[in-house]
Design a protein around this motif. Structure first.
Motif, PDB file in Angstrom:
ATOM      1  N   VAL A  80       0.800  -1.229   0.000  1.00 53.49           N
ATOM      2  CA  VAL A  80       0.000   0.000   0.000  1.00 53.49           C
ATOM      3  C   VAL A  80       0.830   1.275   0.000  1.00 53.49           C
ATOM      4  CG1 VAL A  80      -1.868  -1.182   1.196  1.00 53.49           C
ATOM      5  CG2 VAL A  80      -0.227   0.156   2.521  1.00 53.49           C
ATOM      6  N   PHE A  81       2.118   1.201   0.336  1.00 51.50           N
ATOM      7  CA  PHE A  81       2.907   2.421   0.424  1.00 51.50           C
ATOM      8  C   PHE A  81       3.501   2.859  -0.912  1.00 51.50           C
ATOM      9  CE2 PHE A  81       3.842   1.811   5.184  1.00 51.50           C
ATOM     10  CZ  PHE A  81       2.810   2.670   5.514  1.00 51.50           C
ATOM     11  N   ASP A  82       3.690   1.935  -1.842  1.00 49.32           N
ATOM     12  CA  ASP A  82       4.456   2.249  -3.042  1.00 49.32           C
ATOM     13  C   ASP A  82       3.628   2.417  -4.309  1.00 49.32           C
ATOM     14  OD1 ASP A  82       6.844   2.212  -1.634  1.00 49.32           O
ATOM     15  OD2 ASP A  82       7.095   0.055  -1.880  1.00 49.32           O
ATOM     16  N   GLY A  83       2.306   2.476  -4.176  1.00 43.53           N
ATOM     17  CA  GLY A  83       1.474   2.788  -5.329  1.00 43.53           C
ATOM     18  C   GLY A  83       1.138   1.587  -6.190  1.00 43.53           C
ATOM     19  N   PRO A  84       0.458   1.838  -7.335  1.00 44.40           N
ATOM     20  CA  PRO A  84      -0.054   0.752  -8.177  1.00 44.40           C
ATOM     21  C   PRO A  84       1.015  -0.183  -8.726  1.00 44.40           C
ATOM     22  CG  PRO A  84      -1.029   2.865  -8.773  1.00 44.40           C
ATOM     23  CD  PRO A  84       0.080   3.161  -7.818  1.00 44.40           C
ATOM     24  N   GLU A  85       2.259   0.295  -8.845  1.00 51.14           N
ATOM     25  CA  GLU A  85       3.298  -0.558  -9.431  1.00 51.14           C
ATOM     26  C   GLU A  85       3.585  -1.788  -8.574  1.00 51.14           C
ATOM     27  OE1 GLU A  85       5.310   2.798  -7.127  1.00 51.14           O
ATOM     28  OE2 GLU A  85       3.673   2.563  -8.559  1.00 51.14           O
ATOM     29  N   THR A  86       3.143  -1.794  -7.315  1.00 47.81           N
ATOM     30  CA  THR A  86       3.386  -2.951  -6.451  1.00 47.81           C
ATOM     31  C   THR A  86       2.440  -4.105  -6.754  1.00 47.81           C
ATOM     32  OG1 THR A  86       1.873  -2.126  -4.749  1.00 47.81           O
ATOM     33  CG2 THR A  86       4.183  -1.450  -4.590  1.00 47.81           C
ATOM     34  N   ARG A  87       1.531  -3.948  -7.701  1.00 48.56           N
ATOM     35  CA  ARG A  87       0.575  -5.013  -7.985  1.00 48.56           C
ATOM     36  C   ARG A  87       1.265  -6.279  -8.490  1.00 48.56           C
ATOM     37  NH1 ARG A  87      -4.284  -1.349 -10.754  1.00 48.56           N
ATOM     38  NH2 ARG A  87      -4.653  -0.083  -8.892  1.00 48.56           N
ATOM     39  N   GLN A  88       2.446  -6.136  -9.016  1.00 52.79           N
ATOM     40  CA  GLN A  88       3.167  -7.332  -9.462  1.00 52.79           C
ATOM     41  C   GLN A  88       3.582  -8.206  -8.288  1.00 52.79           C
ATOM     42  OE1 GLN A  88       7.232  -6.448 -10.918  1.00 52.79           O
ATOM     43  NE2 GLN A  88       6.896  -4.342 -10.224  1.00 52.79           N
ATOM     44  N   PHE A  89       3.541  -7.636  -7.065  1.00 47.66           N
ATOM     45  CA  PHE A  89       3.922  -8.389  -5.865  1.00 47.66           C
ATOM     46  C   PHE A  89       2.702  -8.912  -5.101  1.00 47.66           C
ATOM     47  CE2 PHE A  89       7.382  -5.207  -6.434  1.00 47.66           C
ATOM     48  CZ  PHE A  89       8.375  -6.102  -6.797  1.00 47.66           C
ATOM     49  N   LEU A  90       1.517  -8.823  -5.689  1.00 50.01           N
ATOM     50  CA  LEU A  90       0.319  -9.309  -5.018  1.00 50.01           C
ATOM     51  C   LEU A  90       0.400 -10.786  -4.614  1.00 50.01           C
ATOM     52  CD1 LEU A  90      -2.589  -7.520  -6.938  1.00 50.01           C
ATOM     53  CD2 LEU A  90      -1.708  -7.029  -4.654  1.00 50.01           C
ATOM     54  N   PRO A  91       1.153 -11.638  -5.342  1.00 50.40           N
ATOM     55  CA  PRO A  91       1.278 -13.033  -4.874  1.00 50.40           C
ATOM     56  C   PRO A  91       1.825 -13.172  -3.455  1.00 50.40           C
ATOM     57  CG  PRO A  91       1.972 -12.891  -7.160  1.00 50.40           C
ATOM     58  CD  PRO A  91       1.746 -11.472  -6.692  1.00 50.40           C
ATOM     59  N   LEU A  92       2.452 -12.099  -2.919  1.00 51.90           N
ATOM     60  CA  LEU A  92       2.920 -12.160  -1.538  1.00 51.90           C
ATOM     61  C   LEU A  92       1.767 -12.341  -0.547  1.00 51.90           C
ATOM     62  CD1 LEU A  92       5.684  -9.396  -1.487  1.00 51.90           C
ATOM     63  CD2 LEU A  92       6.008 -11.870  -1.384  1.00 51.90           C
ATOM     64  N   PHE A  93       0.539 -12.017  -0.988  1.00 52.88           N
ATOM     65  CA  PHE A  93      -0.612 -12.240  -0.127  1.00 52.88           C
ATOM     66  C   PHE A  93      -0.828 -13.727   0.162  1.00 52.88           C
ATOM     67  CE2 PHE A  93      -2.749  -8.075  -1.663  1.00 52.88           C
ATOM     68  CZ  PHE A  93      -2.110  -7.366  -0.654  1.00 52.88           C
ATOM     69  N   LEU A  94      -0.168 -14.585  -0.592  1.00 54.13           N
ATOM     70  CA  LEU A  94      -0.305 -16.030  -0.367  1.00 54.13           C
ATOM     71  C   LEU A  94       0.594 -16.540   0.761  1.00 54.13           C
ATOM     72  CD1 LEU A  94      -0.379 -17.224  -4.090  1.00 54.13           C
ATOM     73  CD2 LEU A  94      -2.306 -17.098  -2.512  1.00 54.13           C
ATOM     74  N   VAL A  95       1.483 -15.680   1.265  1.00 55.41           N
ATOM     75  CA  VAL A  95       2.438 -16.146   2.280  1.00 55.41           C
ATOM     76  C   VAL A  95       1.705 -16.594   3.540  1.00 55.41           C
ATOM     77  CG1 VAL A  95       4.314 -15.457   3.810  1.00 55.41           C
ATOM     78  CG2 VAL A  95       4.342 -14.755   1.398  1.00 55.41           C
ATOM     79  N   ALA A  96       0.839 -15.761   4.092  1.00 56.92           N
ATOM     80  CA  ALA A  96       0.133 -16.126   5.323  1.00 56.92           C
ATOM     81  C   ALA A  96      -0.736 -17.371   5.138  1.00 56.92           C
ATOM     82  CB  ALA A  96      -0.700 -14.950   5.828  1.00 56.92           C
ATOM     83  N   PRO A  97      -1.521 -17.476   4.036  1.00 59.44           N
ATOM     84  CA  PRO A  97      -2.278 -18.710   3.831  1.00 59.44           C
ATOM     85  C   PRO A  97      -1.391 -19.951   3.761  1.00 59.44           C
ATOM     86  CG  PRO A  97      -3.158 -16.985   2.439  1.00 59.44           C
ATOM     87  CD  PRO A  97      -1.918 -16.437   3.056  1.00 59.44           C
ATOM     88  N   VAL A 103       1.276 -24.955   9.269  1.00 59.78           N
ATOM     89  CA  VAL A 103       1.398 -24.917  10.726  1.00 59.78           C
ATOM     90  C   VAL A 103       0.104 -25.270  11.450  1.00 59.78           C
ATOM     91  CG1 VAL A 103       1.896 -23.407  12.696  1.00 59.78           C
ATOM     92  CG2 VAL A 103       3.268 -23.233  10.602  1.00 59.78           C
ATOM     93  N   LEU A 104      -1.018 -24.805  10.943  1.00 55.12           N
ATOM     94  CA  LEU A 104      -2.271 -24.998  11.674  1.00 55.12           C
ATOM     95  C   LEU A 104      -2.664 -26.469  11.708  1.00 55.12           C
ATOM     96  CD1 LEU A 104      -4.376 -21.958  10.395  1.00 55.12           C
ATOM     97  CD2 LEU A 104      -3.409 -22.275  12.682  1.00 55.12           C
ATOM     98  N   PRO A 105      -3.218 -26.907  12.834  1.00 53.50           N
ATOM     99  CA  PRO A 105      -3.595 -28.319  12.953  1.00 53.50           C
ATOM    100  C   PRO A 105      -4.911 -28.659  12.268  1.00 53.50           C
ATOM    101  CG  PRO A 105      -4.099 -27.166  14.985  1.00 53.50           C
ATOM    102  CD  PRO A 105      -3.400 -26.178  14.101  1.00 53.50           C
ATOM    103  N   ARG A 106      -5.736 -27.651  11.969  1.00 53.79           N
ATOM    104  CA  ARG A 106      -7.049 -27.884  11.359  1.00 53.79           C
ATOM    105  C   ARG A 106      -7.492 -26.589  10.694  1.00 53.79           C
ATOM    106  NH1 ARG A 106     -10.684 -25.517  14.912  1.00 53.79           N
ATOM    107  NH2 ARG A 106      -9.791 -24.996  16.954  1.00 53.79           N
ATOM    108  N   GLU A 107      -8.597 -26.648   9.992  1.00 51.31           N
ATOM    109  CA  GLU A 107      -9.200 -25.473   9.349  1.00 51.31           C
ATOM    110  C   GLU A 107      -8.198 -24.718   8.467  1.00 51.31           C
ATOM    111  OE1 GLU A 107     -12.297 -24.914   9.327  1.00 51.31           O
ATOM    112  OE2 GLU A 107     -13.216 -25.574  11.190  1.00 51.31           O
ATOM    113  N   ARG A 108      -7.317 -25.479   7.813  1.00 47.19           N
ATOM    114  CA  ARG A 108      -6.287 -24.816   7.014  1.00 47.19           C
ATOM    115  C   ARG A 108      -6.866 -24.070   5.825  1.00 47.19           C
ATOM    116  NH1 ARG A 108      -1.897 -29.833   6.968  1.00 47.19           N
ATOM    117  NH2 ARG A 108      -1.389 -29.755   9.205  1.00 47.19           N
ATOM    118  N   LEU A 109      -7.811 -24.702   5.134  1.00 45.41           N
ATOM    119  CA  LEU A 109      -8.419 -24.041   3.982  1.00 45.41           C
ATOM    120  C   LEU A 109      -9.234 -22.837   4.418  1.00 45.41           C
ATOM    121  CD1 LEU A 109      -9.020 -23.921   0.980  1.00 45.41           C
ATOM    122  CD2 LEU A 109     -10.913 -25.537   1.348  1.00 45.41           C
ATOM    123  N   THR A 110      -9.953 -22.967   5.532  1.00 48.93           N
ATOM    124  CA  THR A 110     -10.744 -21.844   6.041  1.00 48.93           C
ATOM    125  C   THR A 110      -9.851 -20.651   6.343  1.00 48.93           C
ATOM    126  OG1 THR A 110     -12.325 -23.372   7.036  1.00 48.93           O
ATOM    127  CG2 THR A 110     -12.350 -21.106   7.830  1.00 48.93           C
TER     128      THR A 110
END
Length: 268
Positions: A80-97, A103-110
């Motif tokens: 959000v700090f560097d403007g629209p050009e950061t959209r190429q890095f949107l796959p980083l949103f997959l890190v937490a999932p 790591v999670l023992p259950r409800e991984r897909l949820t």
């Protein structure tokens, strides 16, 4: 000794009101100021909501939960700090999932679905403020708020048939319809004051429904985990996920509409 009096159906109103006022002041102030102030609010709320999802599944695990929240905050800051050009890095949103899947023992897909949705919605709100100005963001937040308020009072006062009792036992058709009517009123006000046209009324009702579905899905998630609230951060409201679940649904729907057809009237 007689048992303590049980609160009536309006017993939570005072706490909800004052917490709502405090959140409203902070939120509207950040929207009006824009820039780094709104971006920081988005980063904070997004990270806390993902943390709440984590602890609802894993329980009180401060180290892992805080590490996930810190990771989400870092990814959101980069987006959000560097403007629209950061959209190429949107796959980083997959890190937490992906971390949750390992790591999670259950409800991984949820967890993966909610964590991804929360981050995308936060990114969308930040860029809505940047690309379209504060008017459209105030409209979105306003229709979510009036939907919630109208639904709360109509549901409490009128009762009646439940909207989806298996998933959200407290929500009634009276509250649902009142929320749509309130959102239509917000849309009509925007149509009268901006070049958006009458289509904004229909879009307002659709986003109101999307917000209600976000609320219902979060309620279903909590019921699966056997918890009443996502956390206890906000008196009368539970956690940030409890308060922003409707905005999450509405924001995702608005992102879809804006990506396909743009917003009525364009940037303001």
């Amino acid at each position: 000794m007689p048992p303590p009096a049980r609160p009536g159906k309006w017993g939570d109103l005072s706490a909800r009101f004052w917490s709502g006022v405090a959140m409203g002041v902070v939120g509207i102030g950040a929207i009006l100021l824009g820039g780094v102030w709104f971006q920081m609010l988005v980063i904070f709320v997004t990270a806390v909501m993902v943390w709440e999802c984590w602890i609802m599944i894993r329980g009180a695990s401060p180290v892992s939960g805080m590490l996930v929240a810190a990771g989400v905050a870092s990814v959101m800051a980069a987006q959000v700090f560097d403007g629209p050009e950061t959209r190429q890095f949107l796959p980083l949103f997959l890190v937490a999932p992906l971390v949750g899947a390992c790591v999670l023992p259950r409800e991984r897909l949820t967890f993966a679905v909610f964590a991804l949705a929360i981050q995308v919605a936060g990114w969308g709100l930040a860029h809505l403020r940047l690309d379209y100005g504060m008017t459209w963001l105030l409209w979105l937040v306003g229709l979510v708020v009036v939907t919630d308020i109208a639904g709360y009072f109509a549901g409490k006062a009128l009762g009646g048939p439940k909207f989806w009792p298996a998933v959200s036992p407290k929500k009634t058709w009276a509250g649902t319809l009142a929320g749509w009517a309130a959102a239509a009123g917000v849309g009509a006000g925007v149509a009268a004051l901006t070049p958006a046209g009458a289509g904004i009324v229909v879009l307002s009702v659709l986003l109101s429904f999307a917000g209600q579905m976000g609320d219902i899905l979060e309620s279903a998630f909590k019921r699966r985990q056997g918890v009443k609230d996502s956390s206890a951060l906000i008196p009368g409201h539970g956690g940030l996920f409890d308060r922003f679940d409707a905005l999450l649904g509405a924001a995702l729907a608005l992102l879809l509409v804006a990506g396909v057809a743009g917003l009525p009237g364009g940037p303001s």
